[in-house]
Design a protein around this motif. Sequence first.
Motif, PDB file in Angstrom:
ATOM      1  N   THR A   1      12.415  -9.146 -10.912  1.00 49.62           N
ATOM      2  CA  THR A   1      12.242 -10.549 -10.554  1.00 49.62           C
ATOM      3  C   THR A   1      13.219 -11.382 -11.358  1.00 49.62           C
ATOM      4  OG1 THR A   1      10.582 -10.954 -12.277  1.00 49.62           O
ATOM      5  CG2 THR A   1       9.773 -10.189 -10.115  1.00 49.62           C
ATOM      6  N   CYS A   2      13.344 -12.661 -10.968  1.00 49.22           N
ATOM      7  CA  CYS A   2      14.251 -13.538 -11.711  1.00 49.22           C
ATOM      8  C   CYS A   2      13.798 -13.698 -13.151  1.00 49.22           C
ATOM      9  CB  CYS A   2      14.376 -14.884 -11.015  1.00 49.22           C
ATOM     10  SG  CYS A   2      12.859 -15.872 -10.903  1.00 49.22           S
ATOM     11  N   THR A   3      12.474 -13.639 -13.399  1.00 48.99           N
ATOM     12  CA  THR A   3      11.984 -13.796 -14.772  1.00 48.99           C
ATOM     13  C   THR A   3      12.313 -12.576 -15.625  1.00 48.99           C
ATOM     14  OG1 THR A   3       9.796 -12.966 -14.104  1.00 48.99           O
ATOM     15  CG2 THR A   3      10.122 -15.341 -14.102  1.00 48.99           C
ATOM     16  N   THR A   4      12.175 -11.369 -15.057  1.00 51.42           N
ATOM     17  CA  THR A   4      12.470 -10.182 -15.852  1.00 51.42           C
ATOM     18  C   THR A   4      13.956 -10.113 -16.195  1.00 51.42           C
ATOM     19  OG1 THR A   4      12.667  -8.847 -13.841  1.00 51.42           O
ATOM     20  CG2 THR A   4      10.529  -8.874 -14.930  1.00 51.42           C
ATOM     21  N   LEU A   5      14.815 -10.471 -15.244  1.00 54.54           N
ATOM     22  CA  LEU A   5      16.244 -10.456 -15.528  1.00 54.54           C
ATOM     23  C   LEU A   5      16.601 -11.487 -16.590  1.00 54.54           C
ATOM     24  CD1 LEU A   5      17.770 -10.015 -11.959  1.00 54.54           C
ATOM     25  CD2 LEU A   5      17.961  -8.420 -13.870  1.00 54.54           C
ATOM     26  N   SER A   6      15.998 -12.677 -16.514  1.00 56.81           N
ATOM     27  CA  SER A   6      16.285 -13.714 -17.500  1.00 56.81           C
ATOM     28  C   SER A   6      15.873 -13.264 -18.900  1.00 56.81           C
ATOM     29  CB  SER A   6      15.561 -15.008 -17.123  1.00 56.81           C
ATOM     30  OG  SER A   6      15.822 -16.025 -18.052  1.00 56.81           O
TER      31      SER A   6
ATOM     32  N   PHE B   1      12.103 -18.925 -15.839  1.00 55.34           N
ATOM     33  CA  PHE B   1      11.427 -19.025 -17.137  1.00 55.34           C
ATOM     34  C   PHE B   1       9.904 -19.024 -16.981  1.00 55.34           C
ATOM     35  CE2 PHE B   1      15.446 -21.554 -17.636  1.00 55.34           C
ATOM     36  CZ  PHE B   1      16.125 -20.581 -18.361  1.00 55.34           C
ATOM     37  N   SER B   2       9.417 -18.669 -15.797  1.00 59.22           N
ATOM     38  CA  SER B   2       7.976 -18.672 -15.534  1.00 59.22           C
ATOM     39  C   SER B   2       7.233 -17.733 -16.490  1.00 59.22           C
ATOM     40  CB  SER B   2       7.698 -18.229 -14.097  1.00 59.22           C
ATOM     41  OG  SER B   2       8.207 -19.152 -13.172  1.00 59.22           O
ATOM     42  N   PRO B   3       5.967 -18.108 -16.789  1.00 60.17           N
ATOM     43  CA  PRO B   3       5.280 -19.325 -16.368  1.00 60.17           C
ATOM     44  C   PRO B   3       5.752 -20.536 -17.171  1.00 60.17           C
ATOM     45  CG  PRO B   3       3.804 -17.977 -17.678  1.00 60.17           C
ATOM     46  CD  PRO B   3       5.069 -17.196 -17.520  1.00 60.17           C
ATOM     47  N   THR B   4       5.988 -21.635 -16.440  1.00 65.14           N
ATOM     48  CA  THR B   4       6.470 -22.855 -17.064  1.00 65.14           C
ATOM     49  C   THR B   4       5.370 -23.911 -17.070  1.00 65.14           C
ATOM     50  OG1 THR B   4       7.337 -23.736 -14.984  1.00 65.14           O
ATOM     51  CG2 THR B   4       8.828 -22.389 -16.316  1.00 65.14           C
ATOM     52  N   MET B   5       5.435 -24.809 -18.041  1.00 62.61           N
ATOM     53  CA  MET B   5       4.398 -25.837 -18.198  1.00 62.61           C
ATOM     54  C   MET B   5       5.029 -27.095 -18.775  1.00 62.61           C
ATOM     55  SD  MET B   5       0.743 -25.504 -20.259  1.00 62.61           S
ATOM     56  CE  MET B   5       1.426 -25.404 -21.934  1.00 62.61           C
TER      57      MET B   5
ATOM     58  N   GLU C   1      18.995 -17.327  -9.979  1.00 60.06           N
ATOM     59  CA  GLU C   1      18.224 -18.403 -10.599  1.00 60.06           C
ATOM     60  C   GLU C   1      16.813 -18.464 -10.045  1.00 60.06           C
ATOM     61  OE1 GLU C   1      20.147 -22.197 -11.374  1.00 60.06           O
ATOM     62  OE2 GLU C   1      22.004 -21.363 -10.571  1.00 60.06           O
ATOM     63  N   SER C   2      16.600 -17.809  -8.915  1.00 64.90           N
ATOM     64  CA  SER C   2      15.287 -17.764  -8.289  1.00 64.90           C
ATOM     65  C   SER C   2      15.195 -16.469  -7.507  1.00 64.90           C
ATOM     66  CB  SER C   2      15.094 -18.969  -7.371  1.00 64.90           C
ATOM     67  OG  SER C   2      13.792 -19.002  -6.827  1.00 64.90           O
ATOM     68  N   CYS C   3      13.982 -15.941  -7.352  1.00 62.83           N
ATOM     69  CA  CYS C   3      13.818 -14.690  -6.620  1.00 62.83           C
ATOM     70  C   CYS C   3      14.316 -14.844  -5.187  1.00 62.83           C
ATOM     71  CB  CYS C   3      12.349 -14.280  -6.622  1.00 62.83           C
ATOM     72  SG  CYS C   3      11.748 -13.743  -8.237  1.00 62.83           S
ATOM     73  N   GLY C   4      15.076 -13.864  -4.724  1.00 58.22           N
ATOM     74  CA  GLY C   4      15.586 -13.886  -3.366  1.00 58.22           C
ATOM     75  C   GLY C   4      16.934 -14.541  -3.225  1.00 58.22           C
ATOM     76  N   LYS C   5      17.384 -15.236  -4.263  1.00 59.63           N
ATOM     77  CA  LYS C   5      18.698 -15.877  -4.199  1.00 59.63           C
ATOM     78  C   LYS C   5      19.783 -14.911  -4.654  1.00 59.63           C
ATOM     79  CE  LYS C   5      17.686 -20.808  -4.629  1.00 59.63           C
ATOM     80  NZ  LYS C   5      18.009 -22.049  -5.384  1.00 59.63           N
TER      81      LYS C   5
ATOM     82  N   ALA D   1      29.026 -21.406 -18.249  1.00 54.96           N
ATOM     83  CA  ALA D   1      28.304 -20.625 -17.247  1.00 54.96           C
ATOM     84  C   ALA D   1      27.673 -19.406 -17.903  1.00 54.96           C
ATOM     85  CB  ALA D   1      29.262 -20.194 -16.135  1.00 54.96           C
ATOM     86  N   SER D   2      26.439 -19.135 -17.533  1.00 54.88           N
ATOM     87  CA  SER D   2      25.744 -17.963 -18.069  1.00 54.88           C
ATOM     88  C   SER D   2      26.326 -16.701 -17.441  1.00 54.88           C
ATOM     89  CB  SER D   2      24.250 -18.043 -17.763  1.00 54.88           C
ATOM     90  OG  SER D   2      23.658 -19.161 -18.364  1.00 54.88           O
ATOM     91  N   GLU D   3      26.648 -15.739 -18.277  1.00 56.25           N
ATOM     92  CA  GLU D   3      27.150 -14.456 -17.811  1.00 56.25           C
ATOM     93  C   GLU D   3      26.277 -13.342 -18.386  1.00 56.25           C
ATOM     94  OE1 GLU D   3      29.438 -13.970 -15.672  1.00 56.25           O
ATOM     95  OE2 GLU D   3      30.594 -15.844 -15.623  1.00 56.25           O
TER      96      GLU D   3
END
Length: 301
Positions: free
Chosen positions: A3-8, A174-178, A279-283, A272-274
């Motif tokens: 998921t995007c969170t695990t990669l981040s 960055f989920s879960p975000t608050m 940035e989001s799942c599916g993108k 730029a982040s390398e």
Amino acid sequence: MSTCTTLSRELTEPLSATAATATTWLLLEQSGPWGAQALTGSHLDAGLGAALDRAAAGTGVRIALVRRPGRHADTDTTARHEVLLAHTSPADPWVRRGHVGSPAELLGLDFAALGAGDHGSFGAPHVGGPIALVCTNGRRDRCCALLGRPLAAEIAAAGHSEVWEVTHLGGHRFSPTMLVLPHGYAYGRLTPESAKEVLAATAAGHTVPAHSRGRSYWPRPAQAAEQAVRELTGECAADALTLHQHPGGSPWTVDVRHADGRRWRAVVAESASEPPRPESCGKAPGTPSRMDVVEFSPRTR
């Protein structure tokens, strides 16, 4: 399943300076399902949602829909909608709340004034502890639903704060975000334990830099400068620091002043982040921008 969170997390992407920017938040209660673009993709009238979006454009006001954690049936068409307004300046943060019989009443607000910190006597002052807004909109990103909804339910059940689900805070990876009011700090990669730590600190007038994405009141370069000062000094009082971001582009100069008179100057550069990551799942993979303090020094005047 990646998921995007695990990669981040795996890429150790910094949380700092990733908070969505808004001087004032307008939060409208709207039960039922939310689409990816919630203002025009929920049980709120789509034409009204678009009109509210236009009214807020360029004013510093950010509009989001909120609902209580739990089941989200929306069968009571006569229900009044609760509204929360929050201005997050460290000089004068405030939260006010009221109800509207029809969300169309919100078009009568002076959005420019709201963005500048003038509430126009809307509603009444919020009385009570911190207000927690947890992003749970799975139609925008599955991570927000899979990670955000359980977090919102747990901290609500624990009774640590007033808790709402919210449509969008930015930074799905960055989920879960608050976002926590009244100070308007955004947090990411939370666990139930760290979320409760954040809420307890907020109740005491503090922020928690270790989990902070930044104060939404400040533009992103200023968020980076604030984080640098907090890491240097250990200062956690939420309203202890004020910032001035000089005009221009990357690199930006940001002056930071402590309530006790101490001052610092930070130079912040955007890059730029390398390597690329979604940035989001599916993108498709991209290189989201990051803000880094490249020069930092105390100031005597």
